[in-house]
Design a protein around this motif. Structure first.
Motif, PDB file in Angstrom:
ATOM      1  N   TYR A  56      57.348  96.999  68.951  1.00 26.57           N
ATOM      2  CA  TYR A  56      56.354  98.061  68.984  1.00 26.57           C
ATOM      3  C   TYR A  56      56.230  98.780  67.648  1.00 26.57           C
ATOM      4  O   TYR A  56      55.147  99.112  67.216  1.00 26.57           O
ATOM      5  CB  TYR A  56      56.719  99.075  70.078  1.00 26.57           C
ATOM      6  CG  TYR A  56      56.712  98.487  71.462  1.00 26.57           C
ATOM      7  CD1 TYR A  56      57.892  98.051  72.065  1.00 26.57           C
ATOM      8  CD2 TYR A  56      55.532  98.352  72.168  1.00 26.57           C
ATOM      9  CE1 TYR A  56      57.877  97.513  73.335  1.00 26.57           C
ATOM     10  CE2 TYR A  56      55.515  97.812  73.448  1.00 26.57           C
ATOM     11  CZ  TYR A  56      56.689  97.395  74.022  1.00 26.57           C
ATOM     12  OH  TYR A  56      56.682  96.857  75.272  1.00 26.57           O
ATOM     13  N   ALA A  57      57.337  99.042  67.037  1.00 27.97           N
ATOM     14  CA  ALA A  57      57.351  99.754  65.768  1.00 27.97           C
ATOM     15  C   ALA A  57      58.063  98.886  64.744  1.00 27.97           C
ATOM     16  O   ALA A  57      59.210  98.495  64.938  1.00 27.97           O
ATOM     17  CB  ALA A  57      58.067 101.088  65.909  1.00 27.97           C
ATOM     18  N   MET A  58      57.344  98.574  63.675  1.00 26.22           N
ATOM     19  CA  MET A  58      57.925  97.743  62.631  1.00 26.22           C
ATOM     20  C   MET A  58      57.441  98.219  61.272  1.00 26.22           C
ATOM     21  O   MET A  58      56.478  98.982  61.165  1.00 26.22           O
ATOM     22  CB  MET A  58      57.544  96.275  62.820  1.00 26.22           C
ATOM     23  CG  MET A  58      58.185  95.609  64.020  1.00 26.22           C
ATOM     24  SD  MET A  58      59.977  95.417  63.861  1.00 26.22           S
ATOM     25  CE  MET A  58      60.055  94.078  62.676  1.00 26.22           C
ATOM     26  N   GLY A  59      58.096  97.739  60.254  1.00 24.86           N
ATOM     27  CA  GLY A  59      57.712  98.111  58.909  1.00 24.86           C
ATOM     28  C   GLY A  59      57.868  96.951  57.947  1.00 24.86           C
ATOM     29  O   GLY A  59      58.583  95.990  58.231  1.00 24.86           O
ATOM     30  N   TRP A  60      57.181  97.054  56.840  1.00 19.48           N
ATOM     31  CA  TRP A  60      57.343  96.130  55.723  1.00 19.48           C
ATOM     32  C   TRP A  60      57.985  96.874  54.567  1.00 19.48           C
ATOM     33  O   TRP A  60      57.611  98.015  54.253  1.00 19.48           O
ATOM     34  CB  TRP A  60      55.997  95.560  55.290  1.00 19.48           C
ATOM     35  CG  TRP A  60      55.520  94.451  56.177  1.00 19.48           C
ATOM     36  CD1 TRP A  60      54.644  94.547  57.219  1.00 19.48           C
ATOM     37  CD2 TRP A  60      55.902  93.065  56.097  1.00 19.48           C
ATOM     38  NE1 TRP A  60      54.462  93.310  57.801  1.00 19.48           N
ATOM     39  CE2 TRP A  60      55.220  92.379  57.122  1.00 19.48           C
ATOM     40  CE3 TRP A  60      56.737  92.334  55.260  1.00 19.48           C
ATOM     41  CZ2 TRP A  60      55.354  91.016  57.341  1.00 19.48           C
ATOM     42  CZ3 TRP A  60      56.874  90.982  55.472  1.00 19.48           C
ATOM     43  CH2 TRP A  60      56.181  90.328  56.499  1.00 19.48           C
ATOM     44  N   PHE A  61      58.928  96.209  53.951  1.00 17.54           N
ATOM     45  CA  PHE A  61      59.656  96.760  52.829  1.00 17.54           C
ATOM     46  C   PHE A  61      59.583  95.762  51.680  1.00 17.54           C
ATOM     47  O   PHE A  61      59.316  94.585  51.895  1.00 17.54           O
ATOM     48  CB  PHE A  61      61.130  96.980  53.223  1.00 17.54           C
ATOM     49  CG  PHE A  61      61.307  97.852  54.433  1.00 17.54           C
ATOM     50  CD1 PHE A  61      61.143  97.340  55.719  1.00 17.54           C
ATOM     51  CD2 PHE A  61      61.649  99.186  54.305  1.00 17.54           C
ATOM     52  CE1 PHE A  61      61.299  98.132  56.848  1.00 17.54           C
ATOM     53  CE2 PHE A  61      61.822  99.987  55.420  1.00 17.54           C
ATOM     54  CZ  PHE A  61      61.634  99.459  56.686  1.00 17.54           C
ATOM     55  N   ARG A  62      59.845  96.226  50.482  1.00 19.63           N
ATOM     56  CA  ARG A  62      59.882  95.305  49.357  1.00 19.63           C
ATOM     57  C   ARG A  62      60.951  95.731  48.370  1.00 19.63           C
ATOM     58  O   ARG A  62      61.312  96.912  48.293  1.00 19.63           O
ATOM     59  CB  ARG A  62      58.518  95.220  48.655  1.00 19.63           C
ATOM     60  CG  ARG A  62      58.089  96.478  47.927  1.00 19.63           C
ATOM     61  CD  ARG A  62      56.676  96.318  47.387  1.00 19.63           C
ATOM     62  NE  ARG A  62      56.224  97.499  46.662  1.00 19.63           N
ATOM     63  CZ  ARG A  62      54.984  97.671  46.215  1.00 19.63           C
ATOM     64  NH1 ARG A  62      54.056  96.718  46.423  1.00 19.63           N
ATOM     65  NH2 ARG A  62      54.656  98.765  45.569  1.00 19.63           N
ATOM     66  N   GLN A  63      61.431  94.752  47.633  1.00 26.26           N
ATOM     67  CA  GLN A  63      62.443  95.020  46.614  1.00 26.26           C
ATOM     68  C   GLN A  63      62.109  94.223  45.375  1.00 26.26           C
ATOM     69  O   GLN A  63      62.090  92.987  45.415  1.00 26.26           O
ATOM     70  CB  GLN A  63      63.838  94.673  47.125  1.00 26.26           C
ATOM     71  CG  GLN A  63      64.945  95.090  46.185  1.00 26.26           C
ATOM     72  CD  GLN A  63      66.312  95.037  46.832  1.00 26.26           C
ATOM     73  OE1 GLN A  63      66.520  94.370  47.836  1.00 26.26           O
ATOM     74  NE2 GLN A  63      67.264  95.759  46.247  1.00 26.26           N
ATOM     75  N   ALA A  64      61.834  94.938  44.308  1.00 19.56           N
ATOM     76  CA  ALA A  64      61.573  94.315  43.018  1.00 19.56           C
ATOM     77  C   ALA A  64      62.894  94.201  42.258  1.00 19.56           C
ATOM     78  O   ALA A  64      63.842  94.952  42.525  1.00 19.56           O
ATOM     79  CB  ALA A  64      60.570  95.142  42.231  1.00 19.56           C
ATOM     80  N   PRO A  65      62.976  93.288  41.300  1.00 21.40           N
ATOM     81  CA  PRO A  65      64.226  93.128  40.537  1.00 21.40           C
ATOM     82  C   PRO A  65      64.674  94.441  39.900  1.00 21.40           C
ATOM     83  O   PRO A  65      63.880  95.138  39.261  1.00 21.40           O
ATOM     84  CB  PRO A  65      63.846  92.096  39.473  1.00 21.40           C
ATOM     85  CG  PRO A  65      62.737  91.315  40.088  1.00 21.40           C
ATOM     86  CD  PRO A  65      61.958  92.306  40.907  1.00 21.40           C
ATOM     87  N   GLY A  66      65.925  94.773  40.122  1.00 24.00           N
ATOM     88  CA  GLY A  66      66.472  95.970  39.519  1.00 24.00           C
ATOM     89  C   GLY A  66      66.079  97.271  40.194  1.00 24.00           C
ATOM     90  O   GLY A  66      66.427  98.361  39.699  1.00 24.00           O
ATOM     91  N   LYS A  67      65.361  97.166  41.294  1.00 26.77           N
ATOM     92  CA  LYS A  67      64.917  98.380  41.991  1.00 26.77           C
ATOM     93  C   LYS A  67      65.434  98.412  43.418  1.00 26.77           C
ATOM     94  O   LYS A  67      65.803  97.392  43.973  1.00 26.77           O
ATOM     95  CB  LYS A  67      63.382  98.466  41.981  1.00 26.77           C
ATOM     96  CG  LYS A  67      62.774  98.637  40.602  1.00 26.77           C
ATOM     97  CD  LYS A  67      61.278  98.905  40.690  1.00 26.77           C
ATOM     98  CE  LYS A  67      60.688  99.161  39.317  1.00 26.77           C
ATOM     99  NZ  LYS A  67      59.224  99.435  39.406  1.00 26.77           N
ATOM    100  N   ALA A  68      65.438  99.602  43.988  1.00 29.39           N
ATOM    101  CA  ALA A  68      65.881  99.752  45.372  1.00 29.39           C
ATOM    102  C   ALA A  68      64.801  99.237  46.330  1.00 29.39           C
ATOM    103  O   ALA A  68      63.608  99.209  45.994  1.00 29.39           O
ATOM    104  CB  ALA A  68      66.179 101.212  45.678  1.00 29.39           C
ATOM    105  N   SER A  98      54.048 102.641  63.990  1.00 28.65           N
ATOM    106  CA  SER A  98      54.877 103.207  65.048  1.00 28.65           C
ATOM    107  C   SER A  98      54.426 102.682  66.403  1.00 28.65           C
ATOM    108  O   SER A  98      53.420 101.983  66.523  1.00 28.65           O
ATOM    109  CB  SER A  98      54.793 104.737  65.016  1.00 28.65           C
ATOM    110  OG  SER A  98      53.464 105.139  65.302  1.00 28.65           O
ATOM    111  N   ALA A  99      55.179 103.044  67.439  1.00 27.59           N
ATOM    112  CA  ALA A  99      54.894 102.562  68.782  1.00 27.59           C
ATOM    113  C   ALA A  99      53.530 103.019  69.291  1.00 27.59           C
ATOM    114  O   ALA A  99      52.904 102.331  70.096  1.00 27.59           O
ATOM    115  CB  ALA A  99      55.992 103.012  69.740  1.00 27.59           C
ATOM    116  N   ASN A 100      53.037 104.159  68.809  1.00 24.24           N
ATOM    117  CA  ASN A 100      51.736 104.650  69.274  1.00 24.24           C
ATOM    118  C   ASN A 100      50.589 104.161  68.405  1.00 24.24           C
ATOM    119  O   ASN A 100      49.452 104.595  68.571  1.00 24.24           O
ATOM    120  CB  ASN A 100      51.735 106.179  69.327  1.00 24.24           C
ATOM    121  CG  ASN A 100      51.909 106.820  67.959  1.00 24.24           C
ATOM    122  OD1 ASN A 100      51.923 106.138  66.940  1.00 24.24           O
ATOM    123  ND2 ASN A 100      52.049 108.137  67.942  1.00 24.24           N
ATOM    124  N   GLY A 101      50.892 103.253  67.471  1.00 19.92           N
ATOM    125  CA  GLY A 101      49.841 102.679  66.643  1.00 19.92           C
ATOM    126  C   GLY A 101      49.607 103.392  65.326  1.00 19.92           C
ATOM    127  O   GLY A 101      48.802 102.946  64.509  1.00 19.92           O
TER     128      GLY A 101
END
Length: 114
Positions: free
Chosen positions: A32-44, A52-55
């Motif tokens: 229901y609730a998900m996210g996308w994350f990214r990590q570039a070289p040398g970065k957090a 979220s679950a409610n859209g």
């Protein structure tokens, strides 16, 4: 255990588009609730898009108006449509719950370069 498998990355020129997919499997019935994350070289690792679950959706300022997150709960798949890509979008992209509850998958590499 929940497994996350990201796909859809690749090499694209600036201004191009990609659509990422993330399939969840294992001990999970629907998402229901998900996210996308990214990590570039040398970065957090950073969150770029969350639904979220409610859209409700939230985006990092750097991707607003260019990225769109969507979710197919029954298929347990979350998508990230990325348009007008910029070199600074180059990173490994991951999906997870907004609270980063699950083990990370292997990610999918996105490279934006001419």
């Amino acid at each position: 255990q929940v497994q996350l498998v990201e796909s859809g990355g690749g090499l694209v020129q600036p201004g191009g588009s990609l659509r990422l997919s993330c399939a969840a499997s294992g001990n999970i019935w629907r998402i229901y609730a998900m996210g996308w994350f990214r990590q570039a070289p040398g970065k957090a690792r950073e969150a770029v898009a969350v639904t979220s679950a409610n859209g409700t959706t939230n985006y990092a300022d750097s991707v607003k108006g260019r990225f769109t997150i969507s979710i197919d709960s029954a298929k347990k798949t979350v998508y990230l449509q990325m348009n007008n890509l910029k070199p600074e979008d180059t990173a490994v992209y991951y999906c997870n719950s907004p609270s980063r509850l699950y083990n990370w998958g292997q990610g999918t590499q996105v490279t934006v370069s001419s």
